[in-house]
Design a protein around this motif. Structure first.
Motif, short mmCIF file in Angstrom:
data_model
loop_
_atom_site.label_atom_id
_atom_site.label_comp_id
_atom_site.label_asym_id
_atom_site.label_seq_id
_atom_site.Cartn_x
_atom_site.Cartn_y
_atom_site.Cartn_z
N UNK A 97 0.82 -1.21 0.00
CA UNK A 97 0.00 0.00 0.00
C UNK A 97 0.85 1.26 0.00
N UNK A 98 0.21 2.37 -0.34
CA UNK A 98 0.87 3.66 -0.18
C UNK A 98 1.06 3.96 1.30
N UNK A 99 2.30 4.26 1.68
CA UNK A 99 2.60 4.68 3.04
C UNK A 99 2.63 6.20 3.16
N UNK A 100 3.11 6.85 2.08
CA UNK A 100 3.10 8.31 2.00
C UNK A 100 3.02 8.66 0.53
N UNK A 101 2.41 9.79 0.20
CA UNK A 101 2.26 10.21 -1.18
C UNK A 101 2.45 11.71 -1.28
N UNK A 102 2.72 12.17 -2.51
CA UNK A 102 2.97 13.59 -2.69
C UNK A 102 4.18 14.03 -1.91
N UNK A 106 3.42 11.89 -9.31
CA UNK A 106 3.85 12.11 -7.93
C UNK A 106 4.75 10.96 -7.49
N UNK A 107 5.51 11.23 -6.43
CA UNK A 107 6.30 10.19 -5.77
C UNK A 107 5.54 9.67 -4.56
N UNK A 108 5.65 8.38 -4.31
CA UNK A 108 5.05 7.79 -3.12
C UNK A 108 5.98 6.80 -2.47
N UNK A 109 5.76 6.54 -1.19
CA UNK A 109 6.48 5.48 -0.49
C UNK A 109 5.51 4.35 -0.15
N UNK A 122 8.49 -5.24 1.81
CA UNK A 122 8.95 -3.86 1.61
C UNK A 122 10.02 -3.51 2.64
N UNK A 123 11.13 -2.99 2.14
CA UNK A 123 12.19 -2.48 3.02
C UNK A 123 12.79 -1.23 2.38
N UNK A 124 13.91 -0.74 2.92
CA UNK A 124 14.46 0.52 2.44
C UNK A 124 14.98 0.43 1.01
N UNK A 125 15.16 -0.78 0.47
CA UNK A 125 15.69 -0.92 -0.89
C UNK A 125 14.61 -0.82 -1.96
N UNK A 126 13.34 -0.93 -1.57
CA UNK A 126 12.27 -0.97 -2.59
C UNK A 126 11.01 -0.23 -2.15
N UNK A 158 8.13 3.87 -12.25
CA UNK A 158 9.39 3.26 -11.82
C UNK A 158 9.34 3.04 -10.31
N UNK A 159 10.07 2.04 -9.85
CA UNK A 159 10.07 1.72 -8.41
C UNK A 159 11.47 1.35 -7.96
N UNK A 160 11.86 1.80 -6.79
CA UNK A 160 13.12 1.39 -6.19
C UNK A 160 13.16 -0.12 -6.07
#
Length: 236
Positions: free
Chosen positions: A44-49, A64-67, A73-77, A93-95
């Motif tokens: 899911x989206x954890x943060x957006x905009x 927009x960028x989202x986390x 899910x970890x800090x690499x993706x 695109x995604x980390x």
């Protein structure tokens, strides 16, 4: 118009949403806690905009960028870039994903500062990761026009039109994009005879996507007929 907002209420907690009226009445585009398109179920989206940035063009497309949060899910993706076109939201695109057309195992790291032009092209900055990645080649810019992202420039790459061995030492993380799909960016150069008096530069891609030098520190500039000055500092 498109904008990013916090939501209130006793059960909302840290709740953010992106809204747009590009296709009629004001409508929800994305919200924290909802499934992020292009990712597995449960992600899911954890943060957006990110930093309040939502880019909108005249056709109603937005980016927009989202986390992310969820299984695997970890800090690499945990971040990505999404675009809405004709009311449909898709992942650009995604980390953690393989970086297109780079050696196997070279992946996107954190993504920053997506920008959008009038025809829906998206440009963004990405850190890279992988066994062949180090501080000399880990910064990059990419453009996407609906298909896979294409590399614009990365650090460590030969600077076009410059003597052999002069490479991009750094690339700014805030690219600009025009309606023709040309990307403008600031960069510093590295290599023989490069120092703080001539390393900063501004570039723009041509119609083939090849960066072309616009201006560089140390160049002579004719400020009035017959009178020349040396460019000491430049900023995009």
């Amino acid at each position: 118009v498109a904008f990013d907002s916090y939501l209130g209420g006793t059960d909302s907690g840290y709740d953010r949403a992106i809204w747009s009226n590009a296709y009629g009445p004001l409508a929800l585009v994305a919200r924290t806690g909802e499934h992020a398109p292009g990712t597995p179920d449960g992600v899911n989206f954890n943060d957006i905009g990110w930093d309040g940035l939502v880019a909108l063009n005249a056709s109603g497309d937005l980016v927009f960028k989202g986390t992310l949060s969820g299984p695997g899910i970890d800090y690499t993706n945990n971040d990505g870039v999404w675009r809405q076109t004709a009311g449909s939201l898709s992942l650009i695109a995604r980390a953690g994903d393989q970086a297109p057309d780079l050696p196997e195992g070279t992946k996107f790291g954190h993504l920053l500062n997506p920008a959008l032009n009038s025809v829906g092209n998206v440009v963004f900055f990405a850190y890279l990761s992988g066994s062949e990645i180090d501080l000399s080649n880990f910064r990059s810019l990419w453009i996407a026009d609906g298909g896979k992202a294409q590399l614009v420039v990365r650090t460590g790459q030969q600077a076009p039109g410059m003597p052999a061995g002069i490479v991009f030492g750094s690339v700014d993380d805030t690219p600009l994009l025009n309606s023709a799909g040309q990307v403008a960016f600031g960069a510093s150069l590295a290599g023989e005879d490069i120092d703080i008096t001539n390393d900063s530069s501004i570039w723009i891609t041509d119609k083939f996507g090849v960066p072309q030098l616009v201006v560089r520190e140390g160049q002579q500039l004719e400020v009035t007929p017959g009178e020349f000055r040396t460019i000491a500092q430049i900023y995009l």
